[in-house]
Design a protein around this motif. Structure first.
Motif, mmCIF file in Angstrom:
data_model
loop_
_atom_site.group_PDB
_atom_site.id
_atom_site.type_symbol
_atom_site.label_atom_id
_atom_site.label_comp_id
_atom_site.label_asym_id
_atom_site.label_seq_id
_atom_site.Cartn_x
_atom_site.Cartn_y
_atom_site.Cartn_z
ATOM 1 N N ASP A 425 0.810 -1.225 0.000
ATOM 2 C CA ASP A 425 0.000 0.000 0.000
ATOM 3 C C ASP A 425 0.839 1.269 0.000
ATOM 4 O O ASP A 425 0.292 2.365 0.104
ATOM 5 N N GLY A 426 2.116 1.155 -0.081
ATOM 6 C CA GLY A 426 2.979 2.334 -0.072
ATOM 7 C C GLY A 426 4.094 2.177 0.924
ATOM 8 O O GLY A 426 5.070 1.478 0.674
ATOM 9 N N GLU A 427 3.952 2.806 2.114
ATOM 10 C CA GLU A 427 4.980 2.720 3.140
ATOM 11 C C GLU A 427 4.319 2.566 4.499
ATOM 12 O O GLU A 427 3.225 3.072 4.750
ATOM 13 N N PHE A 428 5.012 1.888 5.370
ATOM 14 C CA PHE A 428 4.526 1.681 6.734
ATOM 15 C C PHE A 428 5.582 2.229 7.698
ATOM 16 O O PHE A 428 6.734 1.795 7.682
ATOM 17 N N GLU A 429 5.182 3.216 8.505
ATOM 18 C CA GLU A 429 6.127 3.902 9.392
ATOM 19 C C GLU A 429 6.143 3.227 10.758
ATOM 20 O O GLU A 429 5.102 3.021 11.378
ATOM 21 N N LEU A 430 7.343 2.900 11.220
ATOM 22 C CA LEU A 430 7.524 2.237 12.504
ATOM 23 C C LEU A 430 8.476 3.049 13.373
ATOM 24 O O LEU A 430 9.563 3.429 12.914
ATOM 25 N N PRO A 431 8.099 3.319 14.626
ATOM 26 C CA PRO A 431 9.004 4.048 15.515
ATOM 27 C C PRO A 431 10.045 3.126 16.121
ATOM 28 O O PRO A 431 9.778 1.959 16.404
ATOM 29 N N VAL A 432 11.231 3.654 16.328
ATOM 30 C CA VAL A 432 12.295 2.903 16.995
ATOM 31 C C VAL A 432 12.175 3.156 18.502
ATOM 32 O O VAL A 432 12.086 4.313 18.930
ATOM 33 N N PRO A 433 12.154 2.106 19.330
ATOM 34 C CA PRO A 433 11.974 2.303 20.781
ATOM 35 C C PRO A 433 13.044 3.204 21.383
ATOM 36 O O PRO A 433 14.207 3.155 20.997
ATOM 37 N N GLU A 434 12.603 4.027 22.328
ATOM 38 C CA GLU A 434 13.514 4.935 23.025
ATOM 39 C C GLU A 434 13.570 4.647 24.527
ATOM 40 O O GLU A 434 14.484 5.105 25.210
ATOM 41 N N GLN A 435 12.565 3.917 25.032
ATOM 42 C CA GLN A 435 12.494 3.648 26.470
ATOM 43 C C GLN A 435 12.530 2.132 26.703
ATOM 44 O O GLN A 435 11.861 1.373 25.992
ATOM 45 N N PHE A 436 13.310 1.705 27.696
ATOM 46 C CA PHE A 436 13.518 0.284 27.917
ATOM 47 C C PHE A 436 13.306 -0.067 29.400
ATOM 48 O O PHE A 436 13.389 0.793 30.276
ATOM 49 N N LYS A 437 13.032 -1.340 29.626
ATOM 50 C CA LYS A 437 12.852 -1.851 30.983
ATOM 51 C C LYS A 437 13.840 -2.998 31.199
ATOM 52 O O LYS A 437 13.946 -3.906 30.373
ATOM 53 N N THR A 438 14.588 -2.936 32.306
ATOM 54 C CA THR A 438 15.592 -3.949 32.614
ATOM 55 C C THR A 438 15.260 -4.612 33.942
ATOM 56 O O THR A 438 15.003 -3.919 34.939
ATOM 57 N N VAL A 439 15.247 -5.948 33.954
ATOM 58 C CA VAL A 439 14.946 -6.710 35.174
ATOM 59 C C VAL A 439 16.003 -7.803 35.342
ATOM 60 O O VAL A 439 16.651 -8.232 34.382
ATOM 61 N N TRP A 440 16.179 -8.260 36.581
ATOM 62 C CA TRP A 440 17.115 -9.338 36.909
ATOM 63 C C TRP A 440 16.313 -10.628 37.021
ATOM 64 O O TRP A 440 15.382 -10.751 37.824
ATOM 65 N N ASP A 441 16.641 -11.625 36.178
ATOM 66 C CA ASP A 441 15.884 -12.873 36.170
ATOM 67 C C ASP A 441 16.504 -13.948 37.047
ATOM 68 O O ASP A 441 16.130 -15.126 36.977
ATOM 69 N N GLY A 442 17.475 -13.559 37.885
ATOM 70 C CA GLY A 442 18.141 -14.507 38.756
ATOM 71 C C GLY A 442 19.517 -14.901 38.267
ATOM 72 O O GLY A 442 20.372 -15.324 39.060
ATOM 73 N N GLN A 443 19.774 -14.748 36.969
ATOM 74 C CA GLN A 443 21.071 -15.103 36.420
ATOM 75 C C GLN A 443 21.694 -13.972 35.593
ATOM 76 O O GLN A 443 22.898 -13.803 35.567
ATOM 77 N N LYS A 444 20.836 -13.181 34.978
ATOM 78 C CA LYS A 444 21.357 -12.097 34.124
ATOM 79 C C LYS A 444 20.311 -10.994 34.039
ATOM 80 O O LYS A 444 19.157 -11.155 34.460
ATOM 81 N N THR A 447 16.639 -6.982 29.225
ATOM 82 C CA THR A 447 16.181 -5.659 28.815
ATOM 83 C C THR A 447 15.187 -5.791 27.675
ATOM 84 O O THR A 447 15.448 -6.464 26.674
ATOM 85 N N THR A 448 14.041 -5.142 27.825
ATOM 86 C CA THR A 448 13.004 -5.128 26.780
ATOM 87 C C THR A 448 12.500 -3.705 26.627
ATOM 88 O O THR A 448 12.557 -2.892 27.567
ATOM 89 N N SER A 449 11.986 -3.410 25.445
ATOM 90 C CA SER A 449 11.427 -2.071 25.219
ATOM 91 C C SER A 449 10.039 -1.997 25.844
ATOM 92 O O SER A 449 9.271 -2.968 25.823
#
Length: 454
Positions: A425-444, A447-449
């Motif tokens: 259909d032409g073009e599809f605009e996607l934003p690049v993440p700027e904010q992230f969330k980091t958690v400790w899973d017990g070993q490492k 990080t996810t957006s």
């Protein structure tokens, strides 16, 4: 201001009468003699030539492009009316000139506002090309070099006109003709300004001044401050000086007249006195002279650079667009402002450093494209690129081609990043993440957006 508005209205009526006389007489000019309106007739050549073709093709395309073209027609009509006024009037005062420029300024703002109000339009690239270059009509307020300004605004539209050519190259020839006609408007306007208004808008030297009775004169200055007599001729002056010297000659005895302050009256020994509200002086401090501000060190203006240093092309402070052709070399663009850089054929890598409002169009990059410390950058990939790196940049739009969808985009300390991916259909605009969330899973750390990122 009422007199000024009345003057502008009378000028508009006079212009209308001159146009009617011109049409009935068949002379094609805006004045009886024709000499003072020679540059108006030259402007009409642009209106009846490339502008008329652009309007016709815009009507054929229809939709938002046609509406935008109607606004452009109004903008050129406003500029022509200003040229007619200039051909029959001497240069007015700055205040009246500002009023005469308002119709052109409002028309430019209307064209740009329409683009912003229709960012979801399927013909957004058409609207952007017009919106980015329409400030070229502001050459009437530029001096002493208005022609380079028109060229600069034309180059600002190059990024979007290239996208129109790319999108409709194999679909509809009308859009290709539309780009050609639109670009020719500014090319012809450059030639026109260079020939008839080399150092700025030309005004008549024999006609009466436009601002006659337009603005009241400024009020007369107030009386000068009273002069201080230092000659010492008056007896009072001698007495004051004698008293001053007598006080100075007292030496240490001069402090005897000072009042003693007890401990209960000292604020540093009696905290309760600190809470009392003292009258605040609202006027200037007596006898206080403002401290001189250090002069700001002006950044020296460096000349533009476009040279090959070994295998590196250096591009510095370029305003005009450049088309480069080379292989196995590097392009380094530094502090380029309001420009468009087009790189043809293959190149090893491209670096944009400290650039603002810049467009980058390239075919193929073997290595990496780096954007560092930039603002408002638009990148268009025509061929392939393996990696695009964005660092410390605010505002970066990346237009990927079908052959570059596997490109890796690495970003850090950046904001307002968008990637436009082509689809059916032409073009599809996607934003690049700027904010992230980091958690400790017990070993490492994981990080996810975040959902609000982008």
């Amino acid at each position: 201001m009422a007199d000024l508005a009345s003057l502008v209205q009378r000028l508009e009526v006079a212009v209308g009468r001159l146009e009617n006389m011109s049409g009935s007489g068949g002379s094609g000019g805006d004045s009886a003699g024709g000499a003072v309106s020679a540059f108006v007739e030259a402007f009409d050549v642009i209106v009846n030539g490339p502008l008329a073709l652009y309007l016709s093709l815009s009507q054929k395309i229809g939709g938002d492009v046609q509406k935008h073209a109607d606004m452009m027609k109004q903008a050129f009509n406003s500029q022509r009316q200003l040229l007619v006024t200039a051909s029959s009037s001497q240069k007015p005062s700055d205040a009246v000139l500002t009023t005469l420029l308002q119709p052109v300024s409002k028309a430019i703002q209307q064209v740009q506002a329409f683009r912003e109000q229709n960012r979801t339009s399927p013909l957004f690239n058409h609207l952007s090309a017009v919106s980015e270059s329409v400030p070229a009509l502001g050459w009437v307020a530029m001096a002493p070099k208005p022609c380079p300004y028109v060229k600069e605004m034309q180059d600002a539209a190059m990024f979007y006109t290239n996208r129109v050519l790319k999108d409709f190259k194999e679909k509809d020839k009308t859009h290709l003709d539309w780009v050609k006609a639109y670009v020719s408007i500014w090319t012809e306007l450059q030639n026109y300004v260079k020939q008839h208004h080399t150092t700025g808008l030309t005004w008549s030297k024999t006609a009466p001044r436009a601002p006659a009775g337009g603005c009241p004169p400024p009020p007369p200055p107030g009386p000068p401050p009273p002069s201080v007599d230092l000659s010492g001729s008056s007896g009072g002056g001698d007495d004051n000086r004698n008293a001053l010297f007598a006080a100075i000659n007292q030496g240490s005895d001069i402090t005897r007249a000072l009042k003693h302050v007890s401990d209960d009256q000292k604020t540093h020994k009696n905290p309760t006195l600190r809470t009392t509200t003292a009258p605040i002086r609202t006027g200037p401090k007596p006898f206080a002279s403002p401290a001189p501000r250090p002069a700001a060190s002006a950044t020296p203006k460096l000349p533009p650079v476009f040279e090959l240093d070994g295998k590196k092309w250096k591009v510095f402070c370029l305003i005009l667009s450049r088309t480069l052709n080379f292989l196995k070399q590097v392009v380094y663009a530094y502090k380029c402002n309001k420009s468009c850089l087009q790189v043809k054929n293959k190149i090893n890598s491209i670096i944009l450093d400290n650039c603002k409002k810049m467009g980058l169009v390239f075919d193929d990059v073997v290595g990496i494209v780096e954007i560092i410390n930039c603002r408002d950058i638009k990148i268009q990939v025509m061929g392939k690129v393996p990696t695009i790196s964005i660092n410390k940049t605010d505002g970066c739009h990346v237009y990927l081609s079908k052959d570059s969808l596997s490109c890796e985009i690495v970003s850090a300390k950046s904001s307002e990043m968008n990637v436009l991916v082509p689809n059916k259909d032409g073009e599809f605009e996607l934003p690049v993440p700027e904010q992230f969330k980091t958690v400790w899973d017990g070993q490492k750390l994981v990080t996810t957006s975040t959902e609000i990122a982008g």
